[in-house]
Design a protein around this motif. Structure first.
Motif, PDB file in Angstrom:
ATOM      1  N   THR A  82       0.823  -1.216   0.000  1.00 52.36           N
ATOM      2  CA  THR A  82       0.000   0.000   0.000  1.00 52.36           C
ATOM      3  C   THR A  82       0.854   1.263   0.000  1.00 52.36           C
ATOM      4  O   THR A  82       0.316   2.367   0.069  1.00 52.36           O
ATOM      5  CB  THR A  82      -0.925   0.051   1.226  1.00 52.36           C
TER       6      THR A  82
ATOM      7  N   SER B  25       0.171   2.921   3.294  1.00 59.50           N
ATOM      8  CA  SER B  25      -1.244   3.326   3.338  1.00 59.50           C
ATOM      9  C   SER B  25      -1.614   4.397   2.317  1.00 59.50           C
ATOM     10  O   SER B  25      -2.684   4.990   2.401  1.00 59.50           O
ATOM     11  CB  SER B  25      -1.644   3.802   4.741  1.00 59.50           C
TER      12      SER B  25
ATOM     13  N   GLY C 172      -4.186   2.252   0.306  1.00 61.62           N
ATOM     14  CA  GLY C 172      -5.015   1.377   1.109  1.00 61.62           C
ATOM     15  C   GLY C 172      -5.129   1.876   2.533  1.00 61.62           C
ATOM     16  O   GLY C 172      -4.628   2.949   2.881  1.00 61.62           O
TER      17      GLY C 172
ATOM     18  N   THR D 137      -7.009   5.591  -6.799  1.00 66.62           N
ATOM     19  CA  THR D 137      -6.163   4.458  -6.412  1.00 66.62           C
ATOM     20  C   THR D 137      -6.121   3.392  -7.495  1.00 66.62           C
ATOM     21  O   THR D 137      -5.078   2.761  -7.718  1.00 66.62           O
ATOM     22  CB  THR D 137      -6.663   3.843  -5.090  1.00 66.62           C
TER      23      THR D 137
ATOM     24  N   ILE E 227      -2.248   2.572  -8.079  1.00 64.70           N
ATOM     25  CA  ILE E 227      -1.690   1.330  -7.528  1.00 64.70           C
ATOM     26  C   ILE E 227      -1.223   0.412  -8.648  1.00 64.70           C
ATOM     27  O   ILE E 227      -0.262  -0.356  -8.474  1.00 64.70           O
ATOM     28  CB  ILE E 227      -2.704   0.622  -6.593  1.00 64.70           C
TER      29      ILE E 227
END
Length: 370
Positions: A308, A311, A314, A342, A346
């Motif tokens: 992640t 974070s 995520g 995201t 990602i």
């Protein structure tokens, strides 16, 4: 063995007698396969051949199976195999610190002093701290030419604690289907998990409880659990639906999916991937979810911080905390802007950091240099 050059074709063997077909698309099979496909290694898995290997025909075509005679003891069977084959192996690939892998390290280096060993620890801090750290253990591990761990926290921890050089080589994903990047428009309001459903370490009951707590507030969302359900968990599921009949149409259980394209489509359709595990090394589902453009919600596993990007892509929550999980789901499910952003970010992050081809580029270099 002298350092091999780019002109030679090094023989790499992953010794894991109990290898099954499913392992061929995990780290055990993917590392030898990628080194074969992109770096011209002669790669094989040495195993009993307990079952057929359909992935050999398509997903990892070119990877070989070298049979190990099964006399019922992994340690002895592995050493018997090495007694016959060690001198033909340029690089021995082993996973984990076990009595049998330690024995194989010593035996292989005795039989083929010039051969190289790559040891992938497949570890977390909890497992590593349970190992009895003796001088003899370190003397054995020093025979390995490359030792790696899968997450950054353990990488820094072991390099401070152990008198050895440890490399950071995470687990990765591979685009078996040559699929294009995922567009957010493909995705549905689905929270997905992929695991051995009901396994204690996977803590799937925390996911179900967390979803139950927030379900009324996210009425357009569904939960999908992919993986074979362990027998003891069937009663829990029955009780869960008895107590929450309104969730029968919103919680779906799907048996394990071996077809890579079908499984990939599950990730592509889900907006959120959730892992509630109590303990993991670096689960490959993380990289598959990232490749699929999923927002990742996970317990505070060391590898979760990596996938992640601390974070950024995520949210993490304490182990066994279904209430905190429900709070995160409420927040994230109602933040379509973050979910869409995201999805794209990602995928780019995963391609750079967790592609098996990029990971094995680094490993190939290490194997040449060490």
């Amino acid at each position: 063995m002298e350092n091999f050059t780019t002109e030679t074709k090094p023989r790499l063997v992953a010794l894991w007698p109990e290898c099954l077909n499913v392992h061929l698309t995990k780290d055990l099979g993917m590392i030898p396969f990628i080194l074969h496909k992109y770096h011209n290694y002669d790669s094989a898995i040495a195993c009993y051949g307990i079952e057929d290997f359909p992935y050999i025909e398509a997903e990892v075509k070119g990877l070989k199976i070298d049979l190990v005679e099964n006399r019922g003891d992994i340690l002895t069977d592995g050493n018997d195999y090495l007694a016959k084959k060690a001198k033909e192996i340029d690089i021995l690939f082993l996973i984990g610190i076990y009595p049998f892998t330690l024995s194989w390290i010593v035996n292989y280096k005795t039989l083929n002093p010039e051969g190289k060993i790559y040891l992938k620890l497949d570890a977390n801090i909890y497992w590593m701290n349970r190992i009895d750290l003796t001088d003899n253990l370190f003397e054995i591990l020093k025979k390995c030419d490359v030792i790696s761990v899968e997450n950054k926290r353990l990488y820094h921890y072991l390099n401070k604690k152990w008198p050895l050089k440890i490399e950071y080589i995470p687990n990765g994903f591979y685009n078996f289907c040559s699929s294009p990047n995922v567009n957010f428009e493909e995705k549905e309001n689905v929270i997905l998990t992929v695991a051995r459903i009901g396994n204690h370490l996977k803590a799937n009951e925390i996911l179900l409880e967390g979803f139950k707590l927030v379900a009324e507030k996210i009425p357009d969302w569904r939960l999908k659990l992919v993986g074979n359900v362990e027998d003891h968990f069937i009663q829990y599921i029955h009780q869960f639906f008895t107590e929450n009949p309104e969730l029968r149409d919103r919680v779906e259980f799907v048996s394990s999916i071996e077809n890579k394209r079908v499984l990939e489509n599950e990730y592509r359709r889900a907006k959120i991937f959730c892992l509630t595990s109590r303990m993991e090394g670096f689960p490959l589902v993380f990289t598959e979810a990232a490749k699929g453009g999923c927002f990742i919600v996970s317990t505070e596993l060391d590898s979760a911080f990596d996938i992640t990007n601390d974070s950024t892509f995520g949210e993490l929550f304490p182990i066994d905390d279904s209430h905190r999980l429900s709070e995160i789901l409420l927040e994230v499910c109602n933040d379509n802007v973050r979910l869409e952003q995201t999805t794209y970010e990602i995928q780019n992050f995963a391609e750079t950091n967790f592609s098996w081809t990029n990971i094995c580029n680094k490993l190939d270099l290490l194997l040449h240099l060490n």
